[in-house]
Design a protein around this motif. Structure first.
Motif, PDB file in Angstrom:
ATOM      1  N   ARG A  96      30.151  40.171  48.405  1.00 43.93           N
ATOM      2  CA  ARG A  96      31.191  39.540  49.216  1.00 43.93           C
ATOM      3  C   ARG A  96      31.631  38.201  48.619  1.00 43.93           C
ATOM      4  O   ARG A  96      32.826  37.902  48.552  1.00 43.93           O
ATOM      5  N   GLN A  97      30.665  37.384  48.198  1.00 41.49           N
ATOM      6  CA  GLN A  97      30.988  36.097  47.561  1.00 41.49           C
ATOM      7  C   GLN A  97      31.777  36.317  46.282  1.00 41.49           C
ATOM      8  O   GLN A  97      32.758  35.618  46.015  1.00 41.49           O
ATOM      9  N   PHE A  98      31.326  37.290  45.500  1.00 45.19           N
ATOM     10  CA  PHE A  98      31.982  37.562  44.219  1.00 45.19           C
ATOM     11  C   PHE A  98      33.434  37.972  44.435  1.00 45.19           C
ATOM     12  O   PHE A  98      34.342  37.475  43.758  1.00 45.19           O
ATOM     13  N   ASP A  99      33.665  38.869  45.383  1.00 46.00           N
ATOM     14  CA  ASP A  99      35.020  39.333  45.660  1.00 46.00           C
ATOM     15  C   ASP A  99      35.917  38.173  46.086  1.00 46.00           C
ATOM     16  O   ASP A  99      37.048  38.047  45.613  1.00 46.00           O
ATOM     17  N   ARG A 100      35.404  37.311  46.969  1.00 42.06           N
ATOM     18  CA  ARG A 100      36.201  36.183  47.476  1.00 42.06           C
ATOM     19  C   ARG A 100      36.520  35.187  46.371  1.00 42.06           C
ATOM     20  O   ARG A 100      37.671  34.770  46.207  1.00 42.06           O
ATOM     21  N   LYS A 101      35.523  34.811  45.592  1.00 47.70           N
ATOM     22  CA  LYS A 101      35.727  33.825  44.535  1.00 47.70           C
ATOM     23  C   LYS A 101      36.585  34.392  43.409  1.00 47.70           C
ATOM     24  O   LYS A 101      37.428  33.695  42.838  1.00 47.70           O
ATOM     25  N   PHE A 102      36.360  35.663  43.084  1.00 49.21           N
ATOM     26  CA  PHE A 102      37.148  36.296  42.029  1.00 49.21           C
ATOM     27  C   PHE A 102      38.626  36.286  42.402  1.00 49.21           C
ATOM     28  O   PHE A 102      39.486  35.920  41.590  1.00 49.21           O
ATOM     29  N   LYS A 103      38.934  36.670  43.620  1.00 50.77           N
ATOM     30  CA  LYS A 103      40.325  36.687  44.065  1.00 50.77           C
ATOM     31  C   LYS A 103      40.922  35.291  44.063  1.00 50.77           C
ATOM     32  O   LYS A 103      42.097  35.098  43.726  1.00 50.77           O
ATOM     33  N   GLN A 104      40.124  34.286  44.422  1.00 47.98           N
ATOM     34  CA  GLN A 104      40.613  32.906  44.446  1.00 47.98           C
ATOM     35  C   GLN A 104      41.080  32.459  43.065  1.00 47.98           C
ATOM     36  O   GLN A 104      42.083  31.753  42.943  1.00 47.98           O
ATOM     37  N   TYR A 105      40.368  32.882  42.022  1.00 51.14           N
ATOM     38  CA  TYR A 105      40.677  32.418  40.671  1.00 51.14           C
ATOM     39  C   TYR A 105      41.460  33.425  39.823  1.00 51.14           C
ATOM     40  O   TYR A 105      42.094  33.037  38.851  1.00 51.14           O
ATOM     41  N   ALA A 106      41.414  34.697  40.174  1.00 52.56           N
ATOM     42  CA  ALA A 106      42.146  35.708  39.396  1.00 52.56           C
ATOM     43  C   ALA A 106      43.399  36.190  40.107  1.00 52.56           C
ATOM     44  O   ALA A 106      44.279  36.768  39.489  1.00 52.56           O
ATOM     45  N   GLY A 107      43.464  35.971  41.418  1.00 54.15           N
ATOM     46  CA  GLY A 107      44.653  36.350  42.164  1.00 54.15           C
ATOM     47  C   GLY A 107      44.557  37.690  42.850  1.00 54.15           C
ATOM     48  O   GLY A 107      45.308  37.962  43.791  1.00 54.15           O
ATOM     49  N   PHE A 108      43.642  38.535  42.379  1.00 50.00           N
ATOM     50  CA  PHE A 108      43.465  39.862  42.962  1.00 50.00           C
ATOM     51  C   PHE A 108      41.982  40.170  43.086  1.00 50.00           C
ATOM     52  O   PHE A 108      41.139  39.513  42.472  1.00 50.00           O
ATOM     53  N   SER A 109      41.666  41.195  43.860  1.00 49.01           N
ATOM     54  CA  SER A 109      40.274  41.638  43.967  1.00 49.01           C
ATOM     55  C   SER A 109      39.794  42.114  42.596  1.00 49.01           C
ATOM     56  O   SER A 109      40.607  42.476  41.730  1.00 49.01           O
ATOM     57  N   PRO A 110      38.480  42.109  42.361  1.00 43.14           N
ATOM     58  CA  PRO A 110      37.968  42.586  41.069  1.00 43.14           C
ATOM     59  C   PRO A 110      38.467  43.986  40.722  1.00 43.14           C
ATOM     60  O   PRO A 110      38.823  44.256  39.570  1.00 43.14           O
ATOM     61  N   LYS A 111      38.498  44.880  41.706  1.00 43.19           N
ATOM     62  CA  LYS A 111      38.910  46.261  41.443  1.00 43.19           C
ATOM     63  C   LYS A 111      40.358  46.323  40.974  1.00 43.19           C
ATOM     64  O   LYS A 111      40.679  46.993  39.980  1.00 43.19           O
ATOM     65  N   THR A 112      41.264  45.629  41.669  1.00 41.82           N
ATOM     66  CA  THR A 112      42.673  45.623  41.273  1.00 41.82           C
ATOM     67  C   THR A 112      42.845  44.943  39.916  1.00 41.82           C
ATOM     68  O   THR A 112      43.611  45.420  39.065  1.00 41.82           O
ATOM     69  N   TYR A 113      42.131  43.849  39.720  1.00 44.13           N
ATOM     70  CA  TYR A 113      42.273  43.124  38.458  1.00 44.13           C
ATOM     71  C   TYR A 113      41.805  43.962  37.276  1.00 44.13           C
ATOM     72  O   TYR A 113      42.419  43.944  36.204  1.00 44.13           O
ATOM     73  N   MET A 114      40.741  44.712  37.466  1.00 38.24           N
ATOM     74  CA  MET A 114      40.260  45.579  36.394  1.00 38.24           C
ATOM     75  C   MET A 114      41.302  46.639  36.043  1.00 38.24           C
ATOM     76  O   MET A 114      41.426  47.018  34.871  1.00 38.24           O
ATOM     77  N   ARG A 115      42.037  47.102  37.022  1.00 40.27           N
ATOM     78  CA  ARG A 115      43.117  48.059  36.747  1.00 40.27           C
ATOM     79  C   ARG A 115      44.188  47.417  35.870  1.00 40.27           C
ATOM     80  O   ARG A 115      44.719  48.059  34.941  1.00 40.27           O
ATOM     81  N   LEU A 116      44.519  46.154  36.149  1.00 40.14           N
ATOM     82  CA  LEU A 116      45.532  45.458  35.348  1.00 40.14           C
ATOM     83  C   LEU A 116      45.055  45.246  33.917  1.00 40.14           C
ATOM     84  O   LEU A 116      45.816  45.423  32.960  1.00 40.14           O
ATOM     85  N   VAL A 117      43.802  44.872  33.762  1.00 43.09           N
ATOM     86  CA  VAL A 117      43.239  44.662  32.419  1.00 43.09           C
ATOM     87  C   VAL A 117      43.217  45.977  31.654  1.00 43.09           C
ATOM     88  O   VAL A 117      43.566  46.034  30.471  1.00 43.09           O
ATOM     89  N   ARG A 118      42.829  47.033  32.329  1.00 42.53           N
ATOM     90  CA  ARG A 118      42.768  48.364  31.697  1.00 42.53           C
ATOM     91  C   ARG A 118      44.162  48.795  31.240  1.00 42.53           C
ATOM     92  O   ARG A 118      44.331  49.357  30.156  1.00 42.53           O
TER      93      ARG A 118
END
Length: 268
Positions: free
Chosen positions: A189-211
Motif C-alpha cells: 500500500r505504501q509503495f503504491d501511494r508513493k510510486f504514484k506520487q512521484y511517477a504519476g500513475f500506479s506501478p501497474k499502469t506505469y509498467m505498461r507505459l515503460v513496456r
C-alpha cells in the motif's frame, strides 16, 4: 527531417534524460505535416522556436498547440502544421516534476499546460529566452540554468521511491509490484501511494507505459511483432495489440509498418 539529442549537464542528469531537437523543411509536394505523440511515462518541456502546430481533436477540429509542458500521459495526441518547423524539447523523468515544480506528479498526469499558465511570469520569460536563443546549444544552456535554479530551491525528496522508479524504467528484469515493494522496504500500500506520487500513475499502469516505450524502440528492428512482444514482457500477442492500440491509436502492424504518423524521427 533532422532529429538529434543533447546531453544535459552533470547536475541535471539524474532528472533530465536528454534534450532533443526536431526540425523539418516542408517540400513543395508536402503541404502539411502531422505529428502524433504517444503515451509516455516521462514528461516533456516543448518549445516551438520555428512556426507552431495546431492540435487535431475529434470534437472540435483544430486547437492551438503552443509551446508548453506535456506531463506523463496514457493518452496520444495529434498535431498538424503547414509550415517548416523547429522544436526544442527536454525529456525528463516523472519524479523530476516534484523537484522542478514543487508539485506531486500524481497531480499532473494526463495534463498539458502552456508555460504562461503553469509557471506564470517565470514561464513567459523562459519561453522568450528560448525563442530568442541563436541556436539549440544555447537553448539547452538556457533551459539548464532555469532547471538547476529550480532544483536547488525545492526540497521534494524520497530517494527510495525514486530509485524504484528508475529500476522500473531501466531495469532489465521486470519484478512484480509486491517484490518491488519488498525490495524497497515498503508495504504494498505504501509503495503504491508513493510510486504514484512521484511517477504519476500506479506501478501497474506505469509498467505498461515503460513496456510500450521499450517495444517502440524496436521500430526499425528486423524482429517480428511476436518477438518484440515477448522480449518486452507481454504475456501474449493480444496484450501487445491492446496496449499499442490504446497508447498510440494504431494496431502494432500498422505502427511498425512505417506508415504511421509521427514515426519519421524513429527512422533517423
Amino acid at each position: 527531417m533532422r532529429y538529434f539529442t543533447i546531453q544535459p549537464p552533470a547536475e541535471l542528469k539524474p532528472f533530465v534524460r536528454f534534450y532533443w531537437v526536431l526540425e523539418h523543411e516542408l517540400g513543395p509536394d508536402e503541404p502539411s505535416y502531422t505529428y502524433r505523440s504517444v503515451a509516455d511515462g516521462c514528461t516533456e518541456l516543448v518549445f516551438h522556436y520555428q512556426s507552431s502546430f495546431n492540435e487535431l481533436t475529434d470534437k472540435s477540429g483544430q486547437n492551438a498547440g503552443p509551446s508548453g509542458i506535456q506531463f506523463q500521459t496514457t493518452q496520444y495526441r495529434r498535431f498538424i502544421t503547414t509550415q517548416s518547423f523547429g522544436i526544442f524539447g527536454a525529456y525528463i523523468y516523472p519524479f523530476a516534476v516534484p523537484y522542478f515544480f514543487n508539485v506531486a506528479s500524481s497531480e499532473t498526469s494526463n495534463q498539458a499546460f502552456d508555460f504562461d499558465t503553469f509557471l506564470n511570469q517565470a514561464g513567459r520569460e523562459l519561453e522568450e529566452q528560448i525563442m530568442l536563443a541563436p541556436d539549440n546549444l544555447k537553448r539547452a544552456e538556457t533551459l539548464s540554468t532555469f532547471l538547476i535554479a529550480r532544483l536547488r530551491q525545492n526540497t521534494f525528496k524520497d530517494e527510495r521511491i525514486i530509485t524504484a522508479i528508475r529500476h522500473v524504467i531501466h531495469g532489465k528484469h521486470r519484478l512484480p509490484v509486491i517484490q518491488l515493494a519488498d525490495t524497497y522496504s515498503l508495504s504494498a500500500r505504501q509503495f503504491d501511494r508513493k510510486f504514484k506520487q512521484y511517477a504519476g500513475f500506479s506501478p501497474k499502469t506505469y509498467m505498461r507505459l515503460v513496456r510500450l516505450q521499450e517495444a517502440l524502440k524496436q521500430y526499425n528492428s528486423p524482429k517480428t511483432l511476436t518477438q518484440i512482444a515477448l522480449e518486452c514482457g507481454y504475456y501474449d500477442q493480444s496484450h501487445f495489440i491492446h496496449d499499442v492500440k490504446a497508447f498510440t491509436g494504431y494496431h502494432p502492424g500498422y505502427y511498425f509498418s512505417g506508415k504511421a504518423e509521427g514515426t519519421e524521427f524513429r527512422e533517423i
